[in-house]
Design a protein around this motif. Structure first.
Motif, mmCIF file in Angstrom:
data_model
loop_
_atom_site.group_PDB
_atom_site.id
_atom_site.type_symbol
_atom_site.label_atom_id
_atom_site.label_comp_id
_atom_site.label_asym_id
_atom_site.label_seq_id
_atom_site.Cartn_x
_atom_site.Cartn_y
_atom_site.Cartn_z
ATOM 1 N N ARG A 132 40.412 -24.983 4.563
ATOM 2 C CA ARG A 132 39.516 -24.956 5.736
ATOM 3 C C ARG A 132 38.122 -24.510 5.324
ATOM 4 O O ARG A 132 37.122 -25.112 5.740
ATOM 5 N N SER A 133 38.048 -23.474 4.511
ATOM 6 C CA SER A 133 36.748 -22.973 4.067
ATOM 7 C C SER A 133 35.988 -24.037 3.288
ATOM 8 O O SER A 133 34.772 -24.197 3.458
ATOM 9 N N ASN A 134 36.698 -24.772 2.418
ATOM 10 C CA ASN A 134 36.060 -25.837 1.650
ATOM 11 C C ASN A 134 35.416 -26.869 2.567
ATOM 12 O O ASN A 134 34.294 -27.331 2.330
ATOM 13 N N ILE A 135 36.145 -27.232 3.628
ATOM 14 C CA ILE A 135 35.647 -28.258 4.554
ATOM 15 C C ILE A 135 34.492 -27.706 5.388
ATOM 16 O O ILE A 135 33.490 -28.399 5.617
ATOM 17 N N GLU A 136 34.630 -26.468 5.845
ATOM 18 C CA GLU A 136 33.582 -25.873 6.677
ATOM 19 C C GLU A 136 32.269 -25.722 5.917
ATOM 20 O O GLU A 136 31.186 -25.801 6.513
ATOM 21 N N LYS A 137 32.355 -25.511 4.611
ATOM 22 C CA LYS A 137 31.142 -25.344 3.812
ATOM 23 C C LYS A 137 30.295 -26.611 3.756
ATOM 24 O O LYS A 137 29.120 -26.555 3.403
ATOM 25 N N TRP A 138 30.879 -27.748 4.104
ATOM 26 C CA TRP A 138 30.100 -28.989 4.125
ATOM 27 C C TRP A 138 29.157 -29.041 5.328
ATOM 28 O O TRP A 138 28.226 -29.847 5.343
ATOM 29 N N ASN A 139 29.438 -28.203 6.344
ATOM 30 C CA ASN A 139 28.572 -28.128 7.535
ATOM 31 C C ASN A 139 28.359 -29.489 8.193
ATOM 32 O O ASN A 139 27.233 -29.881 8.531
ATOM 33 N N LEU A 140 29.469 -30.202 8.402
ATOM 34 C CA LEU A 140 29.376 -31.532 9.007
ATOM 35 C C LEU A 140 29.913 -31.575 10.430
ATOM 36 O O LEU A 140 29.947 -32.634 11.053
ATOM 37 N N GLY A 141 30.329 -30.437 10.951
ATOM 38 C CA GLY A 141 30.854 -30.400 12.308
ATOM 39 C C GLY A 141 31.998 -29.413 12.424
ATOM 40 O O GLY A 141 32.272 -28.622 11.527
ATOM 41 N N THR A 142 32.679 -29.469 13.561
ATOM 42 C CA THR A 142 33.798 -28.569 13.829
ATOM 43 C C THR A 142 35.059 -29.061 13.119
ATOM 44 O O THR A 142 35.432 -30.229 13.236
#
Length: 647
Positions: free
Chosen positions: A268-278
């Motif tokens: 989840r953290s890896n994906i959130e770091k992309w800052n592409l949405g919720t």
């Protein structure tokens, strides 16, 4: 069946796009030429073609998001055969968010195939993929301008074409194929069309898409992922069922391992770091997949504290001692205690009672004060007596006459091991008649012993009042900065703190005697010691060695090392004989960088006199490859122990 449908269901057509995930030669299972094929999305039959004129098609392409440079192609499909007509349009992804746009699309029918090919952002690692993948999406453009390309649109492609060939219209075929793929992953619910799903938006459908993407990718290479997608599509094509139980078990094992290790949070953290949405709540679908695959079912209030083993013969933990327990709405790995005592009649026992676990065969002991069963360690078994809180402080010996001490953490081998959990009193020589003295400054009581003509403290000094003694400020420590260690081996002082240099030399001005200032020392220095006691000078240290039988040479070795050490502990250098009751404990030391060394294997004591080598003399109980003791020049900023000598 019409001749056209018979032909289309039995003859492979070469015009449908070949991708890395779908075989290069795709057998088209439906052509849609029969007028009875049913209504389309807009209520018309599939044979009611709708031309697309000068339309811009946009969307996002996601495995993780395809990155800059990935290619997008839109292929026109024949409205009756769904074969490629040869007409296509191209686009390109120019940012790392997977967004694309294909302009000026004009088609003879509303049916099109979109293809995304390129590198993508890897949800598992957070980095860019090392290889490329290709994903497809079959779409009806009659009433839409936005089409998302993702793993679900890709996996449903062949199944959709097969259903169309069996008489379903495109809309209902796509809906059925999508439901069947979700069901293959244990996901049920009414979600939006796969072409509308986005892994960076809220909602269960988006969460399900992300969960499938994570589960299929896991730790596979791009080539292996492509192979898996192809096998899945082929497996599900004709009956809508994913029958590859071995692969399901492998994925479930991976999901269980990541979940139980807390690594879904990392994903989840890896994906959130992309800052592409919720990022939607994909974790619940990942968990449900391995729960279902293992045969555990849901974890809720009705089965709280239930303990189960995996029922899947293909899972890695099947037949092992691994068990899972339902806690707070989630299945987690059960501890040995939880699985051994599940549904047993041994909820309680008598203090010190032993019991053997029914699953692991491990031995347990009951601690009455804690009201629970704990592991019985090797010492419990060796002594055949359980060390519990109720018996803390008790001692016992094994058949080899090795002494043990009962602590809150269990038996400690006093003879063979060093531990700060063993009180200093347990290290004193029981054959010595010790006296004692009280430090009037803080009320602490110290054992004392006469050695030759000298009377020494038999314990390390533990005085730390920096208000009464300003020279202590920031210059004394407990080993490893743990206050409880001071209760066993006293404090570690710098040389300035040990001789109380501020009061003695600088009149309270705070200038450290070790900062380069020349200091003239008196013949006797009370230093940090209590009234009537003093810090020993070099000659007094040598006298101690001589009395202990050592042939002392400054900077050399001495057999007094063995004689002055305590009889227990010293796990590296071996315990001493402690003939005179000096009972030196291996308190270690602290260096100028704040690091602690040799606790349990060495002891260092300050003398008041300076050596001729730029540092203070100190008594060194230090063992590397030999046993020895000696006087050496030491760094005045180091933290060593203090033993006071009676005036």
């Amino acid at each position: 069946m019409s001749l056209m449908n018979f032909w289309c269901e039995t003859i492979p057509l070469r015009g449908v796009v070949a991708t890395a995930a779908i075989s290069g030669l795709l057998f088209l299972v439906a052509c849609g030429g029969d007028s009875s094929s049913g209504p389309s999305d807009d209520g018309a039959s599939d044979s009611d073609l709708v031309a697309v004129k000068d339309k811009s098609i946009s969307g996002v392409s996601q495995k993780g998001p395809f990155v800059t440079g990935a290619a997008i192609k839109l292929y026109e499909l024949d409205g009756e055969t769904y074969a490629q007509t040869g007409k296509n349009f191209t686009g390109k992804i120019t940012t790392d968010d997977g967004k694309f746009s294909v302009s000026n699309v004009t088609l003879a029918s509303q049916y099109a195939l979109l293809e995304a090919n390129g590198y993508f952002r890897n949800e598992i690692t957070g980095g860019k993929s090392k290889g490329t993948v290709t994903l497809n999406a079959l779409t009806d453009l009659s009433d839409r301008k936005r089409v998302n390309i993702n793993l679900l649109t890709h996996l449903e492609y062949e199944r959709t074409l097969y259903l169309v060939g069996k008489g379903e219209n495109v809309s209902s075929a796509k809906k059925q194929a999508e439901a069947e793929i979700l069901n293959a992953f244990g996901i049920n619910g009414e979600f939006a069309s796969s072409e509308d799903l986005d892994i960076f938006s809220k909602g269960d459908g988006n969460a399900a898409l992300l969960a499938i993407s994570v589960l299929m990718l896991r730790d596979l290479s791009e080539a292996d992922l492509t192979e898996l997608l192809t096998k899945f599509a082929t497996d599900i094509e004709k009956d809508g069922s994913w029958d590859d139980e071995a692969t399901k078990a492998k994925i479930a094992d991976w999901a269980a391992e990541k979940d139980l290790a807390g690594e879904l949070a990392t994903i989840r953290s890896n994906i959130e770091k992309w800052n592409l949405g919720t990022v939607p709540e994909f974790e619940k679908y990942v968990r449900n997949f391995w729960y279902t695959n293992y045969g555990l079912g849901e974890c809720g209030t009705g089965n709280m504290a239930e303990v189960l083993a995996s029922k899947n013969e293909r899972s890695a933990t099947y037949g092992s001692l691994t068990r899972y327990i339902c806690k707070d709405g989630a299945w987690v790995e059960a501890t040995d205690v939880e699985k051994d005592f599940y549904k047993s009649d041994k909820a309680k026992g008598d203090d010190g009672e032993f019991w053997t676990g029914v699953v692991t065969g491990k031995k347990y002991k009951y601690d009455e004060k804690l009201g629970e069963w704990k592991y019985a360690d090797d010492a419990d078994t060796t002594l055949n007596i359980a060390c519990t809180i109720k018996h803390e402080g008790a001692t016992d010996k094994d058949e080899q006459d090795n002494q043990y001490y009962c602590t809150a953490d269990g038996w400690i081998s006093v003879t063979l091991d060093w531990s700060w959990d063993v009180p200093k009193e347990a290290r004193l020589n029981p054959e010595i008649a010790y006296d004692s003295m009280t430090d009037s400054r803080d009320g602490q009581i110290y054992k004392t012993v006469k050695i030759g003509d000298q009377i020494w403290m038999a314990e390390n000094l533990n005085y730390a009042d920096s208000v009464k003694t300003p020279s202590l400020m920031g210059k004394n420590w407990c080993y490893a900065n743990k206050a409880e260690n001071c209760a066993v081996t006293g404090r570690l002082y710098t040389w300035a703190a040990a001789i109380d240099s501020v009061a003695l030399y600088d009149g309270g001005n705070g200038v450290d005697c070790g900062s380069g200032k020349t200091c003239t020392l008196p013949t006797t220095v009370q230093g940090i010691c209590p009234s009537g006691w003093h810090l020993p000078m070099q000659t007094e240290c040598i006298s101690l060695y001589t009395t202990a039988g050592g042939q002392q040479i400054v900077g050399g070795g001495s057999t007094a090392f063995k004689i002055l050490k305590s009889q227990t502990g010293w796990y590296e250098s071996g315990y001493g004989t402690d003939v005179f009751g000096f009972s030196a404990l291996p308190a270690g030391y602290r260096n100028n960088d704040g690091d602690f060394y040799y606790g349990g294997s060495s002891a260092f004591f300050w003398c008041a006199s300076e050596s001729g080598r730029g540092g203070a003399d100190f008594m060194d109980w230090f063992f590397l490859t030999f046993e020895g003791a000696g006087l050496y020049g030491g760094n005045k900023g180091y933290g060593f122990s203090v033993r006071c000598l009676k005036d």
